[in-house]
Design a protein around this motif. Structure first.
Motif, PDB file in Angstrom:
ATOM      1  N   TYR A  99      -1.021   6.770   6.244  1.00 14.67           N
ATOM      2  CA  TYR A  99      -1.544   5.595   6.952  1.00 14.67           C
ATOM      3  C   TYR A  99      -0.679   4.367   6.696  1.00 14.67           C
ATOM      4  N   SER A 100      -0.320   4.113   5.438  1.00 17.69           N
ATOM      5  CA  SER A 100       0.474   2.932   5.114  1.00 17.69           C
ATOM      6  C   SER A 100       1.888   3.032   5.688  1.00 17.69           C
TER       7      SER A 100
ATOM      8  N   PHE B 253      -6.499  12.344  -0.684  1.00 20.94           N
ATOM      9  CA  PHE B 253      -6.676  10.904  -0.509  1.00 20.94           C
ATOM     10  C   PHE B 253      -5.334  10.176  -0.611  1.00 20.94           C
ATOM     11  N   ILE B 254      -4.510  10.543  -1.597  1.00 17.90           N
ATOM     12  CA  ILE B 254      -3.204   9.907  -1.762  1.00 17.90           C
ATOM     13  C   ILE B 254      -2.309  10.211  -0.560  1.00 17.90           C
TER      14      ILE B 254
ATOM     15  N   SER C 189       0.827   3.782  -3.302  1.00 19.19           N
ATOM     16  CA  SER C 189       0.337   5.154  -3.117  1.00 19.19           C
ATOM     17  C   SER C 189       1.447   6.180  -3.359  1.00 19.19           C
TER      18      SER C 189
ATOM     19  N   LEU D 166       0.830  -1.207   0.000  1.00 21.87           N
ATOM     20  CA  LEU D 166       0.000   0.000   0.000  1.00 21.87           C
ATOM     21  C   LEU D 166       0.865   1.258   0.000  1.00 21.87           C
TER      22      LEU D 166
ATOM     23  N   THR E  18      -3.428   8.160   2.367  1.00 18.09           N
ATOM     24  CA  THR E  18      -3.066   6.757   2.159  1.00 18.09           C
ATOM     25  C   THR E  18      -1.582   6.532   2.412  1.00 18.09           C
TER      26      THR E  18
ATOM     27  N   SER F 258       1.937   9.884  -5.955  1.00 20.30           N
ATOM     28  CA  SER F 258       1.963  11.148  -5.209  1.00 20.30           C
ATOM     29  C   SER F 258       2.208  12.354  -6.116  1.00 20.30           C
TER      30      SER F 258
END
Length: 378
Positions: A171-172, A164-165, A146, A142, A168, A150
């Motif tokens: 978080y990843s 959103f990217i 992602s 992930l 992500t 970017s």
């Protein structure tokens, strides 16, 4: 570097202007006698928030040596500040981009292969260690995927795509760091404990930590940003020796970047380093034991120690490159970390050998793995 100009219209909303406010600032002469790089930055004073200067919503264009043009989408106090910038040479940026894209692409492919190997190989599911490895592979997949989007997302007109990217990636990244810490914890149980330990719902609890803690942190930031300026979006990386900038989707607030990411990584890195010391000490003791009394073959223990290094040590280069641009460190960091997924795939393939080799290798199984399997059979 300039006078402060305040522009406002009483009784009107002075933000998100359709036509930007353009101001030409005469700037003070400045001679740089240090090795650091500085640039002019149009910023506004945030009176209703953090009471600090911020560049949000303002674009900076240097018209001449003594004039800077500021184009802003709101009306507030404005000024031109001189800020330190960490530049990357254009040629190095291009080379590092190629390394990152190729490395992330290969790492994503091999991380996905590790997940598929775990799903379709029965022997792989028998060990708790493999469940941890495949979870880390999923987080890295992930992260790499992602990260590859970017720069593309930063050029999109729809800002939500970039947000959103960025979310992500964040978080990843936190998930990857958390699963590295879990790998270290499991290695401690594997090599440093001399008796069996049974933990009920061991994998489930680790999964809640590995995927849940980062979700809580990122979710909290998303909740807080509704009341303040956005924490995620497009930021510009300055290319040295030119006026060019390269937009990427990432964390826009430096305070969040350092208070969350850097502190989180520091805790994980220190924990992994302590475990590495304990494991190395245990291996040193195992080498002195007679073969008849060895609990774990030294060769296998050294392999696990190597895996521990792959899952944590290379990330420590971030400390050496903090605060300045060191190209050797950047190159080593990019190459080693983008190939992390490939390293885990090789480890998973080694654990998925035929039964005969697996039986010869059975003595190296985790005490936690063996005991949990026995409990499940009971």
């Amino acid at each position: 570097m300039s006078t402060v100009i305040r522009v406002e219209v009483i009784g009107r909303d002075n933000v998100n202007l359709t036509n930007p406010l353009i101001i030409h600032f005469p700037v003070n002469n400045y001679t740089n006698h240090s090795t650091k790089s500085y640039i002019y930055s149009c910023q506004y004073y945030d009176e209703q928030g953090s009471n600090t200067w911020k560049p949000d919503g303002c674009n900076t264009t240097q018209i001449s040596d003594d004039v800077v043009e500021c184009s802003c989408d709101h009306m507030t106090p404005f000024a031109v500040l001189l800020v330190e910038v960490i530049n990357i040479d254009g040629q190095h940026w291009e080379i590092l981009s190629y390394i990152s894209y190729v490395g992330c692409g290969l790492s994503a492919v091999f991380s996905a292969s590790s997940v598929l190997l775990f799903i379709f190989n029965r022997n792989a599911k028998a060990e708790v260690s493999n469940s941890i490895h495949v979870s880390l592979s999923g987080a890295l997949f992930l992260l790499n995927l992602s990260f590859m989007f970017s720069e593309w997302a930063a050029t999109m007109t729809v800002k939500e795509v970039c947000v959103f990217i960025a979310v992500t990636i964040h978080y990843s990244l936190l998930c990857s760091l958390t699963w590295m810490a879990i790998e270290a914890l499991h290695l401690y149980l594997l090599l440093a404990r001399v008796f069996n330990i049974y933990i009920k719902y061991y994998v489930v609890k680790l999964s809640l930590i590995g995927w849940g803690v980062p979700a809580v942190l990122v979710g909290s930031l998303l909740s807080v940003q509704q009341l303040t300026d956005p924490f995620y979006g497009a930021i510009n990386v300055t290319i040295s020796n030119s006026n060019a900038t390269n937009p990427v989707c990432w964390i826009t607030e430096p305070l969040i970047l350092y208070s969350v990411n850097f502190s989180y990584f520091t805790i994980v890195f220190l924990f992994n380093t302590i475990v590495l010391f304990i494991v190395s000490r245990q291996i040193f003791k195992l080498k002195k034991l007679d073969n008849k009394h060895k609990k774990i073959p030294v060769k296998d223990a050294s392999t696990v120690l190597g895996l521990m290094c792959l899952l944590g040590t290379s990330w420590g280069l971030v400390f050496l490159g903090s605060g300045y641009t060191s190209y050797p460190i950047l190159y080593v960091f990019c190459i080693s970390n983008t190939m992390q997924g490939f390293s885990i795939f090789l480890w998973m393939c080694r654990k998925a050998r035929p039964d005969k080799q697996k039986e010869a290798h059975s003595k190296s199984l985790s005490t936690v793995d063996t005991f949990i399997i026995e409990k499940q059979k009971e």
